[in-house]
Design a protein around this motif. Structure first.
Motif, PDB file in Angstrom:
ATOM      1  N   SER A 234       0.844  -1.201   0.000  1.00 31.41           N
ATOM      2  CA  SER A 234       0.000   0.000   0.000  1.00 31.41           C
ATOM      3  C   SER A 234       0.876   1.247   0.000  1.00 31.41           C
ATOM      4  N   TYR A 235       0.444   2.237  -0.747  1.00 33.91           N
ATOM      5  CA  TYR A 235       1.147   3.513  -0.850  1.00 33.91           C
ATOM      6  C   TYR A 235       0.125   4.643  -0.756  1.00 33.91           C
ATOM      7  N   THR A 236       0.610   5.805  -0.330  1.00 34.32           N
ATOM      8  CA  THR A 236      -0.251   6.977  -0.230  1.00 34.32           C
ATOM      9  C   THR A 236       0.448   8.176  -0.859  1.00 34.32           C
ATOM     10  N   LYS A 237      -0.255   8.875  -1.713  1.00 34.61           N
ATOM     11  CA  LYS A 237       0.228  10.103  -2.340  1.00 34.61           C
ATOM     12  C   LYS A 237      -0.709  11.236  -1.951  1.00 34.61           C
ATOM     13  N   ARG A 238      -0.141  12.335  -1.447  1.00 36.90           N
ATOM     14  CA  ARG A 238      -0.956  13.466  -1.004  1.00 36.90           C
ATOM     15  C   ARG A 238      -0.536  14.736  -1.737  1.00 36.90           C
ATOM     16  N   ILE A 239      -1.503  15.548  -2.111  1.00 32.26           N
ATOM     17  CA  ILE A 239      -1.226  16.882  -2.631  1.00 32.26           C
ATOM     18  C   ILE A 239      -2.145  17.858  -1.907  1.00 32.26           C
ATOM     19  N   ARG A 240      -1.681  19.075  -1.749  1.00 32.85           N
ATOM     20  CA  ARG A 240      -2.431  20.070  -0.994  1.00 32.85           C
ATOM     21  C   ARG A 240      -3.177  20.995  -1.944  1.00 32.85           C
ATOM     22  N   LEU A 241      -4.445  21.208  -1.606  1.00 32.55           N
ATOM     23  CA  LEU A 241      -5.312  22.119  -2.338  1.00 32.55           C
ATOM     24  C   LEU A 241      -5.826  23.170  -1.366  1.00 32.55           C
ATOM     25  N   ARG A 242      -6.418  24.213  -1.921  1.00 29.13           N
ATOM     26  CA  ARG A 242      -6.967  25.282  -1.081  1.00 29.13           C
ATOM     27  C   ARG A 242      -8.326  25.702  -1.640  1.00 29.13           C
ATOM     28  N   ALA A 243      -9.284  25.869  -0.733  1.00 28.02           N
ATOM     29  CA  ALA A 243     -10.608  26.345  -1.138  1.00 28.02           C
ATOM     30  C   ALA A 243     -10.557  27.849  -1.386  1.00 28.02           C
ATOM     31  N   LEU A 244     -11.206  28.304  -2.454  1.00 25.99           N
ATOM     32  CA  LEU A 244     -11.244  29.729  -2.759  1.00 25.99           C
ATOM     33  C   LEU A 244     -12.252  30.441  -1.864  1.00 25.99           C
ATOM     34  N   PRO A 245     -12.083  31.739  -1.637  1.00 24.23           N
ATOM     35  CA  PRO A 245     -13.054  32.485  -0.816  1.00 24.23           C
ATOM     36  C   PRO A 245     -14.445  32.452  -1.437  1.00 24.23           C
ATOM     37  N   LEU A 246     -15.449  32.628  -0.583  1.00 22.96           N
ATOM     38  CA  LEU A 246     -16.831  32.644  -1.060  1.00 22.96           C
ATOM     39  C   LEU A 246     -17.102  33.919  -1.849  1.00 22.96           C
ATOM     40  N   ALA A 247     -17.973  33.782  -2.816  1.00 22.64           N
ATOM     41  CA  ALA A 247     -18.390  34.954  -3.575  1.00 22.64           C
ATOM     42  C   ALA A 247     -19.244  35.849  -2.688  1.00 22.64           C
ATOM     43  N   GLU A 250     -22.743  34.977  -0.775  1.00 19.01           N
ATOM     44  CA  GLU A 250     -22.946  33.542  -0.667  1.00 19.01           C
ATOM     45  C   GLU A 250     -22.514  33.045   0.713  1.00 19.01           C
ATOM     46  N   SER A 251     -23.272  32.094   1.245  1.00 22.24           N
ATOM     47  CA  SER A 251     -22.943  31.513   2.550  1.00 22.24           C
ATOM     48  C   SER A 251     -22.170  30.212   2.414  1.00 22.24           C
ATOM     49  N   LYS A 252     -22.314  29.549   1.257  1.00 20.08           N
ATOM     50  CA  LYS A 252     -21.553  28.325   1.015  1.00 20.08           C
ATOM     51  C   LYS A 252     -21.518  28.022  -0.473  1.00 20.08           C
ATOM     52  N   GLN A 253     -20.572  27.180  -0.861  1.00 19.44           N
ATOM     53  CA  GLN A 253     -20.437  26.752  -2.248  1.00 19.44           C
ATOM     54  C   GLN A 253     -19.762  25.382  -2.264  1.00 19.44           C
ATOM     55  N   ASN A 254     -19.846  24.704  -3.383  1.00 20.98           N
ATOM     56  CA  ASN A 254     -19.244  23.381  -3.519  1.00 20.98           C
ATOM     57  C   ASN A 254     -17.996  23.469  -4.385  1.00 20.98           C
ATOM     58  N   ALA A 255     -16.865  23.065  -3.804  1.00 12.87           N
ATOM     59  CA  ALA A 255     -15.633  22.962  -4.578  1.00 12.87           C
ATOM     60  C   ALA A 255     -15.616  21.608  -5.278  1.00 12.87           C
ATOM     61  N   GLN A 281     -15.440  14.657  -7.423  1.00 12.74           N
ATOM     62  CA  GLN A 281     -15.765  14.790  -6.012  1.00 12.74           C
ATOM     63  C   GLN A 281     -16.052  16.246  -5.664  1.00 12.74           C
ATOM     64  N   THR A 282     -16.927  16.432  -4.686  1.00 16.06           N
ATOM     65  CA  THR A 282     -17.287  17.780  -4.248  1.00 16.06           C
ATOM     66  C   THR A 282     -16.997  17.931  -2.759  1.00 16.06           C
ATOM     67  N   VAL A 283     -16.566  19.134  -2.398  1.00 17.83           N
ATOM     68  CA  VAL A 283     -16.297  19.480  -1.009  1.00 17.83           C
ATOM     69  C   VAL A 283     -17.130  20.702  -0.675  1.00 17.83           C
ATOM     70  N   GLU A 284     -17.915  20.629   0.380  1.00 16.99           N
ATOM     71  CA  GLU A 284     -18.765  21.756   0.761  1.00 16.99           C
ATOM     72  C   GLU A 284     -17.932  22.815   1.479  1.00 16.99           C
ATOM     73  N   VAL A 285     -17.930  24.026   0.939  1.00 22.30           N
ATOM     74  CA  VAL A 285     -17.165  25.146   1.501  1.00 22.30           C
ATOM     75  C   VAL A 285     -18.136  26.091   2.194  1.00 22.30           C
ATOM     76  N   SER A 286     -17.932  26.314   3.497  1.00 24.58           N
ATOM     77  CA  SER A 286     -18.826  27.160   4.272  1.00 24.58           C
ATOM     78  C   SER A 286     -18.064  27.775   5.428  1.00 24.58           C
ATOM     79  N   GLU A 287     -18.580  28.908   5.914  1.00 26.33           N
ATOM     80  CA  GLU A 287     -17.950  29.574   7.055  1.00 26.33           C
ATOM     81  C   GLU A 287     -18.125  28.780   8.344  1.00 26.33           C
ATOM     82  N   GLU A 288     -19.124  27.906   8.399  1.00 26.50           N
ATOM     83  CA  GLU A 288     -19.362  27.112   9.596  1.00 26.50           C
ATOM     84  C   GLU A 288     -18.243  26.093   9.765  1.00 26.50           C
ATOM     85  N   PRO A 289     -17.674  25.942  10.965  1.00 25.41           N
ATOM     86  CA  PRO A 289     -16.577  24.990  11.174  1.00 25.41           C
ATOM     87  C   PRO A 289     -16.966  23.580  10.752  1.00 25.41           C
ATOM     88  N   ALA A 290     -15.983  22.849  10.232  1.00 23.23           N
ATOM     89  CA  ALA A 290     -16.241  21.502   9.721  1.00 23.23           C
ATOM     90  C   ALA A 290     -16.741  20.574  10.829  1.00 23.23           C
TER      91      ALA A 290
END
Length: 556
Positions: A234-247, A250-255, A281-290
């Motif tokens: 088994s192997y694992t490869k990781r890359i780092r991404l960053r969510a963009l600020p909300l428009a 808007e209170s939330k958006q899907n990355a 895949q989608t990630v929900e972006v919101s000001e509310e803590p995960a």
């Protein structure tokens, strides 16, 4: 407790003169057992409570430790005594292909016990009728050749979204991203590659197609290539991404994270695989803590969803890696509880959280004291500092701030050797970093040192404490820690430097002295500027210090 839906509990009502039949006594038992199992299911989940470790006894046999567990229906499974069994004798073991990974599973099983003659059942019959006088709550071991689907992992769907790129029984490629993040927060895209030991070299790559997110790294391309020395399943490869600020507004958006059309490329040995899933895949972006959104999703789920169970509920006790040896198999390694199915004791969880809270509070207090505390000068010796007197003879310059005298940083060096083009060429063991600017200026005498960094990375993504790094830096001769609790899991390496004084830069080189499954090494480096004007002045200071130390030892 019914497998598919909730059934209201019903208990006996006793009164004088009531006729008690088998149905009444069975209802009495079912009422208490089902209520207990529902409590287990909703409050504790499923997994191992204690014990049940699996080890290889020899090339063909395994041993299971005593222990207790809860299955996905809340039923208790007890293994009362150690068990050693030949793997080929376990139910479900197939002899069609030995070069594979198999999974040892444990399930709840009831057995009849103590057969007795039944008088009522024999009435009117010519033959004796017997029934079991007891029911033994036991267990059953069996083998499965495929791991569970990611969606069936307990509560994982609340924390991360895992999709399957490819799965043929020999190779499985998974990709995971968190379910919830906050605007501007960085997060990890994790690629997991699982394979058998005798599967050829694997490489996989594709170009990212991002919406409402961006790559933290320079290249928006995910590339994995198995190390040439291999030896892992088994192997694992990781890359780092960053969510963009909300428009605005808007209170939330899907990355969205997907692969650009035609860029996905999986190579197994000499074979190029085209039949790959189209993952988006989608990630929900919101000001509310995960953490709050995870809890909201957890508590808003329906009762049917909460007690949902697989068709055949079981626990995956071990992943067993097999090697084909002629016409038979050999157990190469055994990994206990590969999917971390544990039931955490509430008392233990409370103490872990309390210890973590105290540690965090201690860090905050130390940081606060460091900020407000006045520096205290402690005289080391009643005699004047001879080195300071010597410096007064040199040309004066403006004193440097601590930030100008010492700099530090972290760099990652890939240790994946290049494929030899000729049979007589040796595998690469030396690897080098890019040119690094130390920030202490050009034409400066700079002392460099470095060590292997296993420091924790600051991240807002909630992960269990056991997954975090040791927060340590390894330098010097690591063999002094061999065999102790402080031994690191890093390979033995040698570190060297090239300094470009005119440009104010340097380069780090490392030599890997032993085989390793790692594909990169994180190096923490420090650069210290000499106190003298020139290298000659610093050399004079060093010579003077040597003479002073020699004189002091003579006087002593």
């Amino acid at each position: 407790m019914n497998r598919s839906r909730y059934i209201p509990f019903e208990r006996n009502r006793y009164f004088y003169g009531k006729l008690l039949t088998v149905r009444d006594f069975m209802s009495e038992q079912t009422y208490f057992s089902d209520k207990r199992r529902l409590t287990n299911r909703l409050l504790f989940g499923s997994g191992v409570i204690a014990g049940l470790q699996v080890v290889a006894v020899d090339d063909k046999s395994i041993s299971i430790e005593t222990g207790a567990a809860l299955d996905q229906m809340g039923r208790e499974i007890i293994v009362p005594s150690p068990l050693t069994v030949k793997l080929s004798n376990v139910d479900g073991f197939m002899n069609n292909d030995y070069a594979k990974n198999v999974y040892l599973c444990l399930e709840y099983n009831e057995k009849g016990k103590e057969p007795v003659h039944t008088v009522a059942g024999a009435l009117g019959g010519s033959e004796d009728v017997s029934e079991h006088n007891r029911i033994l709550e036991s267990y059953r071991l069996f083998v499965r050749e495929h791991p569970p689907a990611p969606a069936m992992q307990e509560y994982d769907y609340l924390i991360e979204d895992t999709s399957i790129w490819y799965d043929d029984g020999q190779v499985r490629v998974l990709q995971s991203v968190p379910r919830y993040i906050e605007p501007g927060q960085s997060f990890e895209l994790k690629l997991s590659i699982e394979k058998t030991l005798q599967t050829p070299h694997i490489s996989f790559e594709y170009e990212l197609e991002l919406l409402h997110a961006e790559s933290v790294e320079e290249d928006e391309k995910l590339i994995f290539s198995e190390p040439t020395d291999g030896g892992a399943t088994s192997y694992t490869k990781r890359i780092r991404l960053r969510a963009l600020p909300l428009a605005a507004g808007e209170s939330k958006q899907n990355a969205s994270i997907a692969a650009k059309a035609g860029t996905a490329r999986l190579v197994i040995g000499d074979k190029l695989i085209y039949e790959l899933s189209h993952i988006k895949q989608t990630v929900e972006v919101s000001e509310e803590p995960a953490q709050e959104r995870i809890l909201d999703t957890f508590y808003s789920r329906s009762l049917d969803r909460a007690i949902e169970t697989p068709v055949e509920p079981c626990l995956y006790l071990a992943k067993i890696n097999l090697l084909q040896m002629g016409a038979s198999y050999v157990i190469d390694s055994v990994e206990s509880l590969p999917f971390n199915d544990y039931v955490i004791n509430p008392t233990m969880l409370y103490k872990l959280l309390s210890a973590t809270e105290k540690e965090d509070m201690s860090r905050k207090i130390d940081a606060k004291n460091t900020e407000v505390k006045e520096p205290v000068l402690v005289p080391v010796s009643p005699f004047p500092d001879i080195k300071q007197e010597f410096r007064s003879l040199l040309d004066h310059e403006a004193p440097l701030t601590p930030e100008q005298q010492v700099t530090a940083g972290i760099t990652e060096i890939s240790i994946v050797p290049q494929q030899p083009k000729k049979w007589y060429q040796r595998r690469q063991k030396n690897f080098y970093s890019e040119e690094i600017e130390h920030g202490l200026g050009s034409d400066a005498a700079v002392f460099l040192t470095a060590g292997i960094s296993d420091e924790q990375e600051s991240s807002d993504i909630p992960v269990p404490e056991m997954w975090k790094r040791s927060n340590a830096i390894y330098s010097g001769a690591q063999d002094v820690f061999a065999g102790s609790e402080f031994t690191s899991n890093y390979p033995n390496i040698s570190i060297g430097f090239i300094q470009y004084s005119k440009k104010g830069t340097f380069r780090i080189g490392i030599r890997v002295n032993q085989k390793t499954e790692r594909i990169r090494i994180r190096i923490r480096w420090w650069a210290v500027k000499a106190l003298g004007d020139s290298a000659a002045g610093q050399h004079a200071l060093d010579e003077l210090e040597t003479g002073v130390n020699s004189a002091a030892s003579t006087i002593a």
